[in-house]
Motif scaffolding. Structure first.
Motif, PDB file in Angstrom:
ATOM      1  N   VAL A   1      -6.901  -8.157  -6.324  1.00 45.64           N
ATOM      2  CA  VAL A   1      -7.334  -7.524  -7.527  1.00 45.64           C
ATOM      3  C   VAL A   1      -6.831  -6.086  -7.589  1.00 45.64           C
ATOM      4  O   VAL A   1      -6.941  -5.325  -6.665  1.00 45.64           O
ATOM      5  CB  VAL A   1      -9.028  -7.736  -6.974  1.00 45.64           C
ATOM      6  CG1 VAL A   1      -9.936  -6.707  -8.294  1.00 45.64           C
ATOM      7  CG2 VAL A   1      -9.393  -9.050  -7.378  1.00 45.64           C
ATOM      8  N   ALA A   2      -6.591  -5.667  -8.654  1.00 45.34           N
ATOM      9  CA  ALA A   2      -6.435  -4.313  -8.998  1.00 45.34           C
ATOM     10  C   ALA A   2      -7.009  -3.853 -10.405  1.00 45.34           C
ATOM     11  O   ALA A   2      -7.296  -4.604 -11.446  1.00 45.34           O
ATOM     12  CB  ALA A   2      -4.776  -4.213  -9.380  1.00 45.34           C
ATOM     13  N   LEU A   3      -7.977  -2.728 -10.020  1.00 41.51           N
ATOM     14  CA  LEU A   3      -8.705  -2.269 -11.165  1.00 41.51           C
ATOM     15  C   LEU A   3      -8.414  -0.821 -11.270  1.00 41.51           C
ATOM     16  O   LEU A   3      -8.499   0.030 -10.246  1.00 41.51           O
ATOM     17  CB  LEU A   3     -10.077  -2.455 -10.909  1.00 41.51           C
ATOM     18  CG  LEU A   3     -11.118  -1.956 -11.682  1.00 41.51           C
ATOM     19  CD1 LEU A   3     -11.045  -2.476 -12.998  1.00 41.51           C
ATOM     20  CD2 LEU A   3     -12.494  -2.106 -11.301  1.00 41.51           C
ATOM     21  N   LEU A   4      -7.970  -0.280 -12.639  1.00 38.35           N
ATOM     22  CA  LEU A   4      -7.852   1.024 -12.767  1.00 38.35           C
ATOM     23  C   LEU A   4      -8.800   1.502 -13.905  1.00 38.35           C
ATOM     24  O   LEU A   4      -8.786   0.783 -15.019  1.00 38.35           O
ATOM     25  CB  LEU A   4      -6.267   1.324 -13.186  1.00 38.35           C
ATOM     26  CG  LEU A   4      -5.998   2.559 -13.672  1.00 38.35           C
ATOM     27  CD1 LEU A   4      -6.212   3.751 -12.479  1.00 38.35           C
ATOM     28  CD2 LEU A   4      -4.510   2.753 -14.191  1.00 38.35           C
ATOM     29  N   MET A   5      -9.698   2.373 -13.868  1.00 34.56           N
ATOM     30  CA  MET A   5     -10.666   2.812 -14.695  1.00 34.56           C
ATOM     31  C   MET A   5     -10.312   4.312 -15.190  1.00 34.56           C
ATOM     32  O   MET A   5      -9.829   5.200 -14.352  1.00 34.56           O
ATOM     33  CB  MET A   5     -11.975   2.978 -14.320  1.00 34.56           C
ATOM     34  CG  MET A   5     -12.515   1.381 -14.382  1.00 34.56           C
ATOM     35  SD  MET A   5     -14.522   1.520 -13.795  1.00 34.56           S
ATOM     36  CE  MET A   5     -14.638  -0.261 -13.897  1.00 34.56           C
ATOM     37  N   ALA A   6     -10.322   4.521 -16.468  1.00 35.59           N
ATOM     38  CA  ALA A   6     -10.206   6.100 -16.902  1.00 35.59           C
ATOM     39  C   ALA A   6     -11.239   6.218 -17.822  1.00 35.59           C
ATOM     40  O   ALA A   6     -11.620   5.718 -18.802  1.00 35.59           O
ATOM     41  CB  ALA A   6      -8.999   6.026 -17.502  1.00 35.59           C
TER      42      ALA A   6
ATOM     43  N   TYR B   1      -8.090  -1.423  -5.242  1.00 34.91           N
ATOM     44  CA  TYR B   1      -7.207  -2.562  -4.830  1.00 34.91           C
ATOM     45  C   TYR B   1      -7.968  -3.712  -3.690  1.00 34.91           C
ATOM     46  O   TYR B   1      -8.185  -2.954  -2.819  1.00 34.91           O
ATOM     47  CB  TYR B   1      -5.822  -2.071  -4.305  1.00 34.91           C
ATOM     48  CG  TYR B   1      -5.041  -3.361  -3.722  1.00 34.91           C
ATOM     49  CD1 TYR B   1      -4.434  -4.139  -4.895  1.00 34.91           C
ATOM     50  CD2 TYR B   1      -4.681  -3.208  -2.704  1.00 34.91           C
ATOM     51  CE1 TYR B   1      -3.760  -5.212  -4.332  1.00 34.91           C
ATOM     52  CE2 TYR B   1      -3.798  -4.446  -2.174  1.00 34.91           C
ATOM     53  CZ  TYR B   1      -3.402  -5.371  -3.036  1.00 34.91           C
ATOM     54  OH  TYR B   1      -2.493  -6.391  -2.424  1.00 34.91           O
ATOM     55  N   LEU B   2      -7.925  -4.780  -3.891  1.00 36.59           N
ATOM     56  CA  LEU B   2      -8.253  -5.759  -2.915  1.00 36.59           C
ATOM     57  C   LEU B   2      -7.323  -6.779  -2.810  1.00 36.59           C
ATOM     58  O   LEU B   2      -6.939  -7.397  -3.519  1.00 36.59           O
ATOM     59  CB  LEU B   2      -9.694  -6.615  -3.420  1.00 36.59           C
ATOM     60  CG  LEU B   2     -11.080  -5.707  -3.076  1.00 36.59           C
ATOM     61  CD1 LEU B   2     -10.860  -4.445  -4.109  1.00 36.59           C
ATOM     62  CD2 LEU B   2     -12.221  -6.642  -3.381  1.00 36.59           C
ATOM     63  N   PRO B   3      -6.747  -7.009  -1.627  1.00 41.97           N
ATOM     64  CA  PRO B   3      -5.833  -7.789  -1.300  1.00 41.97           C
ATOM     65  C   PRO B   3      -6.443  -9.332  -0.909  1.00 41.97           C
ATOM     66  O   PRO B   3      -7.641  -9.593  -0.710  1.00 41.97           O
ATOM     67  CB  PRO B   3      -5.057  -7.404   0.232  1.00 41.97           C
ATOM     68  CG  PRO B   3      -6.117  -6.606   0.600  1.00 41.97           C
ATOM     69  CD  PRO B   3      -6.936  -5.927  -0.342  1.00 41.97           C
TER      70      PRO B   3
ATOM     71  N   ARG C   1       0.826  -1.166   0.010  1.00 50.98           N
ATOM     72  CA  ARG C   1       0.189   0.003  -0.039  1.00 50.98           C
ATOM     73  C   ARG C   1       0.970   1.275  -0.206  1.00 50.98           C
ATOM     74  O   ARG C   1       0.330   2.323  -0.603  1.00 50.98           O
ATOM     75  CB  ARG C   1      -0.965  -0.019   1.164  1.00 50.98           C
ATOM     76  CG  ARG C   1      -2.250  -1.098   0.915  1.00 50.98           C
ATOM     77  CD  ARG C   1      -2.847  -1.103   2.300  1.00 50.98           C
ATOM     78  NE  ARG C   1      -4.290  -1.764   1.874  1.00 50.98           N
ATOM     79  CZ  ARG C   1      -4.975  -2.275   2.832  1.00 50.98           C
ATOM     80  NH1 ARG C   1      -4.752  -1.847   4.305  1.00 50.98           N
ATOM     81  NH2 ARG C   1      -6.130  -2.970   2.425  1.00 50.98           N
ATOM     82  N   ASP C   2       1.900   1.260   0.662  1.00 45.29           N
ATOM     83  CA  ASP C   2       2.999   2.528   0.609  1.00 45.29           C
ATOM     84  C   ASP C   2       3.376   2.395  -0.570  1.00 45.29           C
ATOM     85  O   ASP C   2       3.913   3.724  -1.123  1.00 45.29           O
ATOM     86  CB  ASP C   2       4.118   2.123   1.713  1.00 45.29           C
ATOM     87  CG  ASP C   2       3.553   2.448   3.024  1.00 45.29           C
ATOM     88  OD1 ASP C   2       2.536   3.251   3.243  1.00 45.29           O
ATOM     89  OD2 ASP C   2       4.166   1.829   3.978  1.00 45.29           O
TER      90      ASP C   2
ATOM     91  N   VAL D   1      -0.595 -11.779   0.488  1.00 43.51           N
ATOM     92  CA  VAL D   1      -0.565 -10.733  -0.469  1.00 43.51           C
ATOM     93  C   VAL D   1       0.187 -10.778  -1.509  1.00 43.51           C
ATOM     94  O   VAL D   1       1.121 -11.355  -1.496  1.00 43.51           O
ATOM     95  CB  VAL D   1      -0.379  -9.261   0.318  1.00 43.51           C
ATOM     96  CG1 VAL D   1       1.109  -9.182   0.696  1.00 43.51           C
ATOM     97  CG2 VAL D   1      -0.726  -8.018  -0.571  1.00 43.51           C
ATOM     98  N   GLY D   2      -0.429 -10.196  -2.789  1.00 45.40           N
ATOM     99  CA  GLY D   2       0.457 -10.503  -4.125  1.00 45.40           C
ATOM    100  C   GLY D   2       1.092  -9.233  -4.497  1.00 45.40           C
ATOM    101  O   GLY D   2       1.355  -8.318  -3.448  1.00 45.40           O
ATOM    102  N   GLY D   3       1.617  -9.046  -5.788  1.00 39.53           N
ATOM    103  CA  GLY D   3       2.400  -7.897  -6.372  1.00 39.53           C
ATOM    104  C   GLY D   3       1.665  -7.245  -7.184  1.00 39.53           C
ATOM    105  O   GLY D   3       2.005  -6.741  -8.152  1.00 39.53           O
ATOM    106  N   ASP D   4       0.033  -7.058  -7.065  1.00 46.54           N
ATOM    107  CA  ASP D   4      -0.751  -6.261  -8.207  1.00 46.54           C
ATOM    108  C   ASP D   4      -0.256  -4.565  -7.895  1.00 46.54           C
ATOM    109  O   ASP D   4      -0.075  -4.447  -6.798  1.00 46.54           O
ATOM    110  CB  ASP D   4      -2.145  -6.473  -7.923  1.00 46.54           C
ATOM    111  CG  ASP D   4      -2.183  -7.972  -8.332  1.00 46.54           C
ATOM    112  OD1 ASP D   4      -1.607  -8.887  -8.447  1.00 46.54           O
ATOM    113  OD2 ASP D   4      -3.619  -8.278  -8.629  1.00 46.54           O
TER     114      ASP D   4
END
Length: 664
Positions: free
Chosen positions: A655-660, A452-454, A433-434, A461-464
């Motif tokens: 889970v990582a999700l980025l919307m633009a 972001y959902l760990p 998170r940092d 925890v992973g490396g997304d």
């Protein structure tokens, strides 16, 4: 004077006289009732008429008594106990007087009321089976098992089919005993009622019954119900402990599993209190006020009782547990040895004199016996487990102490594993998170939102990661990636990759060129250990002046494109090879995005599950996006998509999700 068959057998033995040549010369009414032969049909005939085929035709009775199998006139067989004595008659000189009663009657009537009462009330189920495996006698204990084993009934053969009852193993065992005469001792068998209402575990022994000539007559079975054997219960408890305790890598749940498992098999009330080092997220106990007679030492992590509402507990789950400085609890911590009180000392001079609250609860709930066992694993003391009885009047024994120690030892290892996992996961999560961007901004080009959902799986925890990087000319770079593996190493690798991508972005490279440079950097940094640093990545550059979006992928699933009308598509983007293989096979792909178009970049944790592949997951994502496309804010759309796919439960993977959304 007439007497019924059953009355005659119960009252008088069958008596016959045999001359020196083996000819029947005397016959009584009881003998007729026993064999079915009237006097006119048997007198003058050889005694072999009553014997089974194959018996020695030159049979001569001798003094003494024994079991003999006779053939009845109707073709049936009966096992009798025969007593033979010499007799002198005027007609035949030396003859033999034979008296016989059925073997089943002999077990009671001929041996007296004392033996009859003993056998009838004997807690072991006893039964006699003839050579056809037909039950010819049984005692009360065997009759009581008829619901579970229906063949415990006089006249019923093991060969008689009864739905839901399998007797093949019993038949095979009895036939083997009949054939070789070797007894079978302590054979365990599980019997279930045909309707499934009850189940018993029986320890069965079989012995062959033999006549005076050593001829096998049948089998005697002894069956002891060991369903509720104390030793068996203890073994079952330890077996259950190996399955249930530590089923998850959660400290609190593991502590509660220990408490639940020990009640009521071992104790009526159990607590599991842990040190603050084992519960890193709890408030430090040092901040709590202590007195001369009450010190905060533990936090309650598990508690169970046979009583509703758990009236024995002074503290709920999560609360600080106070103990007197001079008490069994502190002594157990100092010595690392269990405390055992078969009879709990509640006198005013005991340690309870310094602990009035505990004394009140102990007296009020009737606690009378106590065990305290340290939770120790890999050299660390994690806390204590307390076992108490108040509903069960029996005091704890040394065997109970050994069982408690075994349970606690297994639980302590699981607790330590959970503690280590929680500590490492929290560290990795904090690091990740940092390293993720705190405040995303799309500038004048796009509106951005992210989630972001760990994961909550055992791997941790992973490396997304994701990022939005503002470039010269009002352009913006959008990136999402997924590092191989989980834990601190994956999070650290993610941080290095994110930094490298940001640095390369400022060089003005096209997406496929940037991924090629990143691939070479990772190969050089990994020193040949490609698996340790492997990653997938999707990199896109959007230019609001031309509305062109150029993107390239390195082993990553394509983005979802939501048009202003709500139509969802997945562009045919060349997938490329993952970062870290050193192949550099990447291609850029151009798209034209109208104003108001939403671009969704994500990691595979959003679309891939154990039950569905990537294609099915992308279809679910498309449906979720189309259903929420009308939402006014991008944050709302982002939250709606994650809620529709992941739901309220934990994700199987990060889970990582980025919307633009492109601006007008």
């Amino acid at each position: 004077m007439s007497t019924s068959d059953s009355d005659t057998r119960g009252a008088f033995p069958a008596v016959a006289v045999i001359d020196a040549d083996g000819i029947m010369i005397g016959w009584t009414r009881s003998a007729e009732d026993l064999t079915g032969y009237p006097a006119a049909a048997i007198l003058g005939r050889p005694v072999t008429t009553l014997l089974l085929p194959g018996a020695d035709p030159g049979w001569r009775p001798g003094n003494g008594a024994g079991l003999v199998e006779l053939r009845r006139r109707d073709g049936g067989r009966i096992v009798v106990r025969a007593e033979v004595a010499p007799l002198a008659t005027a007609r035949a000189g030396e003859s033999w007087l034979v008296s016989a009663i059925p073997a089943a009657d002999d077990l009671s009537g001929r041996t007296g009321s004392l033996l009859e009462a003993l056998i009838s009330h004997f807690p072991v189920a006893m039964a006699i089976w003839d050579k056809d495996l037909r039950c010819v006698w049984l005692n009360a204990a065997a009759a009581n098992l008829e619901d579970v084993f229906p063949h415990y009934r006089i006249g019923r053969s093991l060969a008689d089919p009864i739905p839901g009852t399998d007797t093949e193993a019993a038949k095979e065992a009895m036939r083997r005993v009949l054939a070789d005469g070797a007894p079978m001792i302590d054979r365990e068998a599980r019997w279930s009622a045909p309707d499934g209402s009850q189940e018993r575990m029986l320890s069965t022994s079989l012995f062959r019954l033999e006549g005076m000539e050593g001829r096998p007559l049948g089998v005697c079975s002894l069956a002891l119900d060991i369903s509720h054997s104390r030793a068996r219960d203890r073994l079952a408890l330890l077996r259950e402990a190996s399955i249930r305790i530590g089923s998850t890598l959660d400290v609190g749940r593991t502590a509660q599993e220990l408490a639940d498992l020990a009640v009521p098999v071992l104790a009526d009330y159990v607590t599991v209190d842990l040190s603050e080092a084992t519960l890193p997220d709890a408030e430090p106990l040092q901040r709590l006020a202590a007195t001369e007679v009450s010190v905060p030492v533990f936090r309650r992590a598990g508690v169970a009782s046979v009583h509703d509402g758990i009236p024995e507990s002074l503290w709920p789950i999560g609360a600080a547990v106070f103990v007197p400085p001079d008490s069994p609890f502190t002594k157990v911590l100092a010595s690392r040895r269990p405390h055992f009180e078969a009879v709990l000392d509640t006198s005013p001079g005991s340690w309870l004199g310094q602990d009035p609250d505990r004394a009140r609860i102990i007296h009020g709930t009737g606690m009378h016996t106590l065990i305290i066992v340290p939770l120790e694993a890999r050299g660390d003391i994690l806390g204590v487990a307390v076992f108490v009885r108040n509903a069960n009047p029996a005091a704890f024994t040394r065997d109970d102490l050994l069982l408690a120690e075994e349970l606690v030892a297994r639980a302590a290892l699981s607790l330590d594993n959970a503690r280590r996992y929680t500590r490492e996961r929290n560290t990795a999560l904090a690091l990740q998170r940092d390293l993720l961007p705190r405040h995303l901004s799309g500038g004048a080009a796009v509106e951005v939102a992210s989630r972001y959902l760990p994961s909550d799986v055992h791997e941790g925890v992973g490396g997304d990661w994701y990022d939005a990087i503002r470039l010269p000319g009002a352009r913006i770079a959008l990136v999402v990636g997924d590092v191989t593996g989980h834990g601190i190493n994956a999070a650290a690798t993610m941080g290095r990759l994110r930094t490298a991508v940001r640095t390369l972005s400022y060089l003005g490279l096209d997406p496929h060129e940037l991924l090629a440079h990143l691939d070479r950097l990772v190969v050089e940094d990994s020193c040949g250990d490609l698996d340790a640093a492997g990653a997938t990545c999707l990199y896109a550059i959007y230019d609001p002046a031309t509305r062109r979006c150029t993107m390239a992928a390195a082993g990553h699933p394509p983005p979802a494109v939501v048009s202003p009308s709500g139509e969802v598509t997945f562009p045919p983007l060349p997938s490329g090879t993952p970062i870290g293989l050193g192949l550099g096979a990447f291609e850029s792909h151009d798209l034209h995005l109208d104003a108001g178009t939403v671009l969704a970049l994500y990691t595979d944790g959003l679309i891939e599950t154990r039950q569905a592949d990537l294609d099915a997951g992308m279809a679910r994502l498309g449906t979720a996006l189309a259903g929420a496309a009308a939402l006014p804010t991008l944050e709302g759309l982002c939250a709606a998509v994650v809620g529709a796919i992941v739901g309220d439960g934990p994700a199987e993977d990060d889970v990582a999700l980025l919307m633009a959304r492109t601006r007008a």
